[in-house]
Structures are given as C-alpha cells and as structure tokens.
Design an enzyme around this catalytic site. Structure first.
Site: not given
Length: 312
Positions: A14, A195
């Site tokens: 991420d 997401e």
C-alpha cells in the site's frame, strides 16, 4: 529520466510517495507487522530505501478500537499541517465476513514531519458505522476532498468508493457520495472490492485509480475520471472504465499489482507507485504474506489519457 530498479522497497505494501514543496519525498506504507505508522523522507526516490530519516510516528495501543491491523497509512499536507490517514481494527476477528476497521488520523504541525510530535486525532466519522479503509485526500479550487473505501450494508460486497468535502482535515462537511461499486467480474474475484483510491490531476481531468478483487494475483486496478470543471461531489461527473487498467504481468511474474499512489520523479515526470508480489504460491490468507513489495514505473499519457502499460 530517472531509472528505477524494482522493487524499490521490499515488504512495504500500500505504498504512498508524496513530493512536498520542501523538495523531499515522503514515504508511508503498511508494514508487515501491521502495528505502527512508519514515515521516511529523502531527497530522491531511490534514497527512500536506505534513508536514515525514518521515524515510527505512531504505534498501536495494546487494547481498544484501534489496537490492531494498522493498514495503508497515507501522509498528506492539508491546511499547513501534516496528517496521516490510516485504518485500524479492535482485533483480528472477522465479523459477518469482514474485519472491523474504521478510519483514524494523526497530525503534526511541525514543518518537518520526521519528528515525534505526532498527535492522535481520533476517528474520521463518515456517518456509516461499517468497515472502512484506504482514505486519501486531494484539493481543487480551495476545496479539500476526502475519498475512501467503505462497506454499505445494502450493497453486496466488501467495499465501495465514496467522496465527500472536508470541513477540517478530519471532519466531513458533506454526506458521502457513492462513486463506484464492484460491478464487473474483474472486481469480484475472491472478494467484491473497490479500495485503495488515488487521485492525479492532469490534462483538465481528475483521474482516480482504485484496486479490485482479492489481494492475490487477481488484484488489479480500475479507473474513474471527471472533468476538472465538473461537480466532483456528483457521482454523475465520474466516468468508469469497464476494463482494468493495470493487472498481473504473467510474463514478468509480477502478480497482483495495485493499491497505488502517484508522484513525480526528479525531472517532473509522472510516476505510478504500486505494490506487487513475485510469486503466487501463498500459504494461507494473502494478508499475512509479507512480500508485497513497493515498485515504481513511469506513467505515460496519450491524448490526455493515462497509459499504465505493464507491471514491471
């Protein structure tokens, strides 16, 4: 043009790289232990891997609503202060098929965020008390926007993307507006997921990437875009690609690229930052496999549209 050797940072999922007006690059990402928020800075992207300017800005407490699974921190500079948005859960328990994450923030008003002056700001309330994660922020014409992923109980799947205007960096001014749900087959493999949104403003448009499906080799990226003069809070302003724009490169053995961010190199060229694995043989849940590595490539443009190309 700057050349990069991938992966640029190992075991950092991420990834979020932000180049500030002070000339420094700032890096945040999920750490394999999911127990803290790490921030690095360096004068070049290559130096982020070895820099000594690194702090653990915040550690999770031992108990409480935000005491486990610290996911996807992002560092932003808003209203002359530093903020990190991150998701946290009370435990690793799965309830009704989902973890129990909510969004939180920490702040620092020092010009240099590589200090121990971080303050816990609490939860960022969205008006929906459901699983949520992966908040990001961008600004346009004096308005600060907040974009994130959240479960809506009357919509099938794990998460959708929402947008709202910010009153303060940690308080929403407007109700959440639903931008996209996992409606296509490539968004529904393993899990129904939208997401990890990230926004770049180029060529008269706002481009919003996001990630879809399970976090294995099926993980891939989709794209929304809106004209810069449109009402960005109106879901009708946003157009959605029907096909993924970035996905597994089977030839190069780069699997599940996604949860990206955007930055620029030292010459100002746009860069795509993302994570991926270099194998598919994952034992157990992919979330506990630490080998999602930070990678980077140049983002090309053609007639004003982004060309993502192949994962490298």
């Amino acid at each position: 043009m700057t050349d990069f050797v991938n992966p640029i940072i190992e075991q950092r999922a991420d990834p979020h790289i932000y180049k500030h007006t002070d000339g420094y690059y700032y890096f945040t990402a999920s750490v394999p232990e999911y127990d803290r928020i790490e921030i690095r800075r360096a004068k070049t992207i290559k130096e982020l891997n070895t820099t000594s300017e690194l702090i653990n800005a915040w550690y999770k407490p031992d108990v409480g609503p935000y005491s486990d699974l610290i996911w996807a921190p992002e560092l932003h500079f808003i209203d002359n202060a530093w903020y990190v948005y991150f998701a946290a859960a009370p435990s690793r328990d799965i309830v009704d098929g989902l973890f129990q994450h909510r969004m939180y923030a920490i702040s620092n008003r020092n010009a240099n965020p590589i200090t121990d002056e971080w303050v816990f700001e609490g939860q960022v309330e969205t008006g929906m008390d459901t699983f949520c994660l992966d908040a990001t922020s961008f600004s346009h014409q004096g308005v600060n926007y907040y974009v994130w992923a959240q479960k809506q109980n009357d919509i099938q799947g794990n998460s959708n993307l929402y947008i709202a205007e910010l009153e303060t960096p940690t308080t929403l001014k407007t109700p959440p507006q639903l931008l996209t749900i996992p409606e296509f087959e490539w968004e529904q493999i393993g899990f129904w997921v939208n997401e990890g949104p990230s926004v770049i403003h180029r060529h008269g448009k706002f481009w919003m990437t996001y990630s879809a499906s399970a976090t294995d080799e099926n993980y891939c990226m989709g794209l929304l875009y809106a004209d810069e003069d449109s009402n960005l809070l109106d879901p009708a302003s946003w157009h959605k690609s029907e096909q993924p724009v970035f996905r597994t490169n089977w030839d190069k053995k780069i699997y599940g690229p996604g949860h990206n961010s955007f930055t620029v190199d030292e010459e100002g060229h746009d860069l795509l930052v993302y994570h991926a694995r270099d194998y598919t043989e994952i034992e157990g849940d992919p979330l506990w496999d630490p080998n999602r590595h930070t990678r980077i490539k140049r983002l090309e443009w053609d007639n004003g549209f982004p060309i993502f190309g192949d994962a490298i």
